[in-house]
Scaffold this motif. Sequence first.
Motif, mmCIF file in Angstrom:
data_model
loop_
_atom_site.group_PDB
_atom_site.id
_atom_site.type_symbol
_atom_site.label_atom_id
_atom_site.label_comp_id
_atom_site.label_asym_id
_atom_site.label_seq_id
_atom_site.Cartn_x
_atom_site.Cartn_y
_atom_site.Cartn_z
ATOM 1 N N GLN A 57 0.856 -1.197 0.000
ATOM 2 C CA GLN A 57 0.000 0.000 0.000
ATOM 3 C C GLN A 57 0.888 1.243 0.000
ATOM 4 O O GLN A 57 1.802 1.353 0.814
ATOM 5 N N ARG A 58 0.618 2.178 -0.886
ATOM 6 C CA ARG A 58 1.464 3.366 -1.027
ATOM 7 C C ARG A 58 1.080 4.470 -0.032
ATOM 8 O O ARG A 58 -0.102 4.716 0.227
ATOM 9 N N TYR A 59 2.098 5.166 0.471
ATOM 10 C CA TYR A 59 1.957 6.294 1.402
ATOM 11 C C TYR A 59 2.981 7.350 1.017
ATOM 12 O O TYR A 59 3.964 7.065 0.343
ATOM 13 N N ILE A 60 2.767 8.562 1.514
ATOM 14 C CA ILE A 60 3.750 9.637 1.390
ATOM 15 C C ILE A 60 3.933 10.240 2.777
ATOM 16 O O ILE A 60 2.948 10.544 3.465
ATOM 17 N N ALA A 61 5.173 10.402 3.203
ATOM 18 C CA ALA A 61 5.487 11.054 4.467
ATOM 19 C C ALA A 61 6.111 12.409 4.159
ATOM 20 O O ALA A 61 6.971 12.518 3.282
ATOM 21 N N LEU A 62 5.678 13.426 4.868
ATOM 22 C CA LEU A 62 6.157 14.800 4.680
ATOM 23 C C LEU A 62 6.745 15.313 5.976
ATOM 24 O O LEU A 62 6.149 15.163 7.043
ATOM 25 N N ASN A 63 7.922 15.929 5.896
ATOM 26 C CA ASN A 63 8.451 16.709 7.012
ATOM 27 C C ASN A 63 7.908 18.117 6.832
ATOM 28 O O ASN A 63 8.487 18.938 6.125
ATOM 29 N N GLY A 64 6.762 18.374 7.437
ATOM 30 C CA GLY A 64 6.077 19.644 7.229
ATOM 31 C C GLY A 64 6.210 20.648 8.350
ATOM 32 O O GLY A 64 5.703 21.755 8.253
ATOM 33 N N GLY A 65 6.848 20.258 9.453
ATOM 34 C CA GLY A 65 6.987 21.168 10.579
ATOM 35 C C GLY A 65 5.981 20.864 11.671
ATOM 36 O O GLY A 65 5.145 19.970 11.548
ATOM 37 N N PRO A 66 6.024 21.638 12.747
ATOM 38 C CA PRO A 66 5.234 21.337 13.952
ATOM 39 C C PRO A 66 3.774 21.810 13.926
ATOM 40 O O PRO A 66 3.070 21.656 14.920
ATOM 41 N N GLU A 67 3.311 22.354 12.811
ATOM 42 C CA GLU A 67 1.959 22.945 12.801
ATOM 43 C C GLU A 67 0.830 21.936 13.023
ATOM 44 O O GLU A 67 -0.192 22.264 13.613
ATOM 45 N N PHE A 68 0.978 20.709 12.538
ATOM 46 C CA PHE A 68 -0.107 19.725 12.614
ATOM 47 C C PHE A 68 0.372 18.454 13.297
ATOM 48 O O PHE A 68 1.540 18.078 13.173
ATOM 49 N N HIS A 69 -0.557 17.795 13.973
ATOM 50 C CA HIS A 69 -0.248 16.574 14.718
ATOM 51 C C HIS A 69 -1.286 15.509 14.400
ATOM 52 O O HIS A 69 -2.427 15.812 14.076
ATOM 53 N N PHE A 70 -0.881 14.247 14.551
ATOM 54 C CA PHE A 70 -1.813 13.142 14.365
ATOM 55 C C PHE A 70 -2.822 13.117 15.507
ATOM 56 O O PHE A 70 -2.498 13.494 16.629
ATOM 57 N N THR A 71 -4.023 12.661 15.194
ATOM 58 C CA THR A 71 -5.032 12.397 16.228
ATOM 59 C C THR A 71 -5.620 11.020 15.972
ATOM 60 O O THR A 71 -5.424 10.430 14.907
ATOM 61 N N GLU A 72 -6.382 10.526 16.929
ATOM 62 C CA GLU A 72 -7.031 9.232 16.784
ATOM 63 C C GLU A 72 -8.161 9.258 15.761
ATOM 64 O O GLU A 72 -8.706 8.215 15.417
ATOM 65 N N ALA A 73 -8.487 10.437 15.251
ATOM 66 C CA ALA A 73 -9.555 10.534 14.255
ATOM 67 C C ALA A 73 -9.185 9.787 12.973
ATOM 68 O O ALA A 73 -10.058 9.405 12.203
ATOM 69 N N VAL A 74 -7.898 9.553 12.765
ATOM 70 C CA VAL A 74 -7.423 8.764 11.627
ATOM 71 C C VAL A 74 -6.454 7.722 12.177
ATOM 72 O O VAL A 74 -5.586 8.043 12.992
ATOM 73 N N SER A 75 -6.636 6.479 11.759
ATOM 74 C CA SER A 75 -5.734 5.417 12.194
ATOM 75 C C SER A 75 -5.479 4.464 11.033
ATOM 76 O O SER A 75 -6.234 4.453 10.058
ATOM 77 N N LEU A 76 -4.429 3.691 11.155
ATOM 78 C CA LEU A 76 -4.129 2.663 10.170
ATOM 79 C C LEU A 76 -4.527 1.319 10.774
ATOM 80 O O LEU A 76 -4.140 1.006 11.907
ATOM 81 N N TYR A 77 -5.316 0.555 10.034
ATOM 82 C CA TYR A 77 -5.876 -0.709 10.493
ATOM 83 C C TYR A 77 -5.000 -1.842 9.985
ATOM 84 O O TYR A 77 -4.779 -1.963 8.781
ATOM 85 N N VAL A 78 -4.497 -2.661 10.908
ATOM 86 C CA VAL A 78 -3.647 -3.790 10.548
ATOM 87 C C VAL A 78 -4.458 -5.071 10.715
ATOM 88 O O VAL A 78 -4.817 -5.453 11.826
ATOM 89 N N ASP A 79 -4.773 -5.720 9.598
ATOM 90 C CA ASP A 79 -5.509 -6.977 9.587
ATOM 91 C C ASP A 79 -4.535 -8.106 9.914
ATOM 92 O O ASP A 79 -3.591 -8.350 9.162
ATOM 93 N N CYS A 80 -4.764 -8.785 11.037
ATOM 94 C CA CYS A 80 -3.854 -9.839 11.489
ATOM 95 C C CYS A 80 -4.528 -11.202 11.365
ATOM 96 O O CYS A 80 -5.664 -11.381 11.815
ATOM 97 N N ALA A 81 -3.812 -12.152 10.785
ATOM 98 C CA ALA A 81 -4.352 -13.490 10.562
ATOM 99 C C ALA A 81 -4.585 -14.231 11.874
ATOM 100 O O ALA A 81 -5.533 -15.011 11.977
#
Length: 162
Positions: A57-81
């Motif tokens: 699955q493709r992603y892009i990571a940006l070093n954008g500075g301290p203005e924005f932070h992650f929240t729990e409103a978005v998460s990555l779901y790991v499907d485990c067998a």
Amino acid sequence: MQKITTHLWFDDQAEEAVRHYTSVFPDSRVLDVQRYGEAGPGEPGTVMTISFELAGQRYIALNGGPEFHFTEAVSLYVDCADQDEVDRYWAKLGEGGSEGPCGWLKDKFGLSWQVVPRALPDLLRDPDPARSARVMKAMLGMGKIDVKGLEDAYNGETAPVS
């Protein structure tokens, strides 16, 4: 090419995060690194963006500075067998981060992950409302998801007190 790509904003840890994530998941790799030039806004030569794949699955990571932070409103779901995968991903992604309830954790970069065994949605879909309710109640009491605990709840068995 993938039509929609998740874009992750980091202060200045994009390269470290991508190295970590690509070491955790098989079929993962760095695709491209773009660096800031003289026009900025980052320090010339430092990483601006990194395109990468996690488990294909493709992603892009940006070093954008301290203005924005992650929240729990978005998460990555790991499907485990199975439980082994849950345990492995929980340990690797949670290292240096914080554990949450119901299979959620935050990694050391602040990104939220859901580490979920395939058994959970399967058991929750049971047409017997009493069984699915017992599974939900059991899951709500867990941090890392325990497949045996879910199965015991599904079967109406009480989990041993530790």
